[in-house]
Structures are given as structure tokens and as C-alpha cells.
Write a protein that holds these residues in place. Sequence first.
Motif, PDB file in Angstrom:
ATOM      1  N   VAL A  12       1.593  -6.839  -1.979  1.00  0.00           N
ATOM      2  CA  VAL A  12       0.157  -5.883  -1.638  1.00  0.00           C
ATOM      3  C   VAL A  12       0.621  -4.467  -1.962  1.00  0.00           C
ATOM      4  N   ILE A  13      -0.429  -3.808  -2.618  1.00  0.00           N
ATOM      5  CA  ILE A  13      -0.216  -2.488  -2.840  1.00  0.00           C
ATOM      6  C   ILE A  13      -1.211  -1.683  -2.381  1.00  0.00           C
ATOM      7  N   GLU A  14      -0.870  -0.707  -1.111  1.00  0.00           N
ATOM      8  CA  GLU A  14      -1.757   0.172  -0.585  1.00  0.00           C
ATOM      9  C   GLU A  14      -1.757   1.500  -1.239  1.00  0.00           C
ATOM     10  N   VAL A  15      -3.006   1.961  -1.684  1.00  0.00           N
ATOM     11  CA  VAL A  15      -3.016   3.067  -2.461  1.00  0.00           C
ATOM     12  C   VAL A  15      -4.021   4.261  -1.613  1.00  0.00           C
ATOM     13  N   GLY A  16      -3.223   5.481  -0.934  1.00  0.00           N
ATOM     14  CA  GLY A  16      -3.705   6.187  -0.032  1.00  0.00           C
ATOM     15  C   GLY A  16      -3.266   7.518  -0.465  1.00  0.00           C
ATOM     16  N   ASP A  17      -2.950   8.153   0.563  1.00  0.00           N
ATOM     17  CA  ASP A  17      -2.207   9.617   0.328  1.00  0.00           C
ATOM     18  C   ASP A  17      -0.865   9.190  -0.269  1.00  0.00           C
ATOM     19  N   HIS A  18      -0.360   8.102  -0.132  1.00  0.00           N
ATOM     20  CA  HIS A  18       0.935   7.726  -0.681  1.00  0.00           C
ATOM     21  C   HIS A  18       0.552   6.282  -0.990  1.00  0.00           C
ATOM     22  N   VAL A  19       1.643   5.790  -2.157  1.00  0.00           N
ATOM     23  CA  VAL A  19       1.403   4.523  -2.682  1.00  0.00           C
ATOM     24  C   VAL A  19       2.383   3.536  -2.057  1.00  0.00           C
TER      25      VAL A  19
END
Length: 315
Positions: free
Chosen positions: A298-305
Amino acid sequence: MVFTIRCRVVATASIISALLTVAAQAQGIKVTLLGTGNPPPVMNRFGPSTLVEAGGQKFLFDAGRGALQRLRQIGVRWQDVGGVFLTHLHSDHVIGFPDLWLTGWLVSRRDIPLQVWGPRGTKKMMSYLEQAYDYDIRIRPYGDQISPDGAVLLAEDIGEGVVYDKDGVKVTAFEVDHTPVKPAFGYRIDHAGRSVVLSGDTRISENLVRYSQGVDVLIHNVAAPETLQRAGLSPERAQSIIVHHTTAEEAGQVFSRTKPKLAVYSHIVLPSATEQDLIPPTRKTYSGPLEVGEDLMVIEVGDHVEVRRPARTSP
């Protein structure tokens, strides 16, 4: 009384924190690598398929072997998937589609049509699948009491450019070089200032470089010549595979030119490739953040990756 007030304050703070977390997630993009392999029928890397979630919407990119099982593993209902984007029509990218479509219709009780976007030939392929499974499509609503609307395919042949733009989620298709397959597409997904690019199958593509500038996450296919040698393929056969894909050293050149916040390998040729096969040659041309993808990563892309690898099971 004071204790009660304190409990209410704590409870309210918890609710606010949860709401802020949900709001933050809504502004990001979540990518799950459902399958990171290619044609060999192995258990550790299922066929190429990627789930992208953004703005409350869910889309699949390619539908390789085992895509429905992977969705089930992560608790995503087929009913909630808004559509499928195909990069190209090689069998390993579409072989799982009938299972997604029909078994998904049956077990999730899907009651809305499915949109399918892909290169020239997609609409024709979907019409032939409807003919091939005509008996099942006609009989299921009676025996299993499911909505016939859930088996309807709304297929569209697309060209390069924006192919979806709704509720803050934009999907752009761009041609890549998977000669002799023409056209073959990569996709860029944009939402709330975040961006993800999926290369599909390609060798070094200047068009991909152009569309990937400044992207948060670039997920790129890769071929490891060492794995083809270990598999006993003839030099001629190995070269015929390599020439249609991107080696790790070549991919490193692409990453260096596009400068993603994170580069990720998926659709790995062959599935037996190890980090040792892929990372050292990449480092010859690229020194930035890099992950070798695996199924259910899972790769969460927000303020940080942020990257979450699947839990390891005991042998």
C-alpha cells in the motif's frame, strides 16, 4: 460532574481527531498493488493490477490473474469499484477481467453497470466477452436473484488525453512505447494536488517522462535480464522480452529525469526477480527513493508518501 465533563471533552477530541484523519485521507491518493507479476502463474506475484483510491472513488488499472482474490483480501467490494482502465490488451493484463466482472457481480451483488476504458480494441473485446458469457448473464438474475444491471459493460476506446474528470479526480492517458503493441497507455491520476503515474508496459518512453514530471509516485514496469537467464531462456528469446520493456538501469534514467518523491517497481519480469537483481543496477543511474513493489503493498500519497508492506506469514 467534573469527571463526566472530562470524558465528554476526551470523546469529542477523539471524534474530531478521527474526522481530521478521514479528511486528510480524502485529500490524498491510496494505491494498492494487487498484482506485480507477469504471465508466469506463480503465487507470490499475481497478474498486473493496481487499485487506486482517491476522493472517495475506487478504480482498477489492469485486471491480471487473481485481481478479484486480491480485492477480497483487502476487503474492497467489487460493488464499490467505479471502473477499470486497461493499459493494453496483452492477455496477462486482462485475463482476470471475466472473473472480476462476473464473479464480482455475483458475490458482491453489484447492481450498477461497469465502465471500462482502454486502447483501441477494448470495446470490441468487451462485446465478445458479453457474447461468450451470454448464457451466464441471462440466467444468473433468475437463479441467484441479482440485478442484471450489474453485468452491463460500458466500454470505451480512448486516445491520449484526459479520459476521466469527476469530483476532483482526473485520469489522463498517455501513449507509451510497447512496440509492437500500439497503442499502449500509461496513466496519470491527479487529485487534490497529489499525483500518481502508472507506466503500464513500456521501454524508455519520452512521453512518459513528459507526463511524469514532478509526480509524487511513479510506478514503473521493469525487466531483469538475470531472471531470464536463470529461467533457461535462450539469448534470442530473452532479448525479445527485454526489448519491449525497461531494464532497471534504464528505469533509473527515467526516475532521475522525472524526480518522483517515490519510484516503485511493479509488473516485474520475471516474478522471481529479487531486490539484488533490481536495486544495484537502478543505483547506477538513480539515487532517490525507491521501492521494489510486492503484491498487497500500500502506498499512501499525502503530505508525505508512506509505504506499508503486507504482513509476512509464517512458513
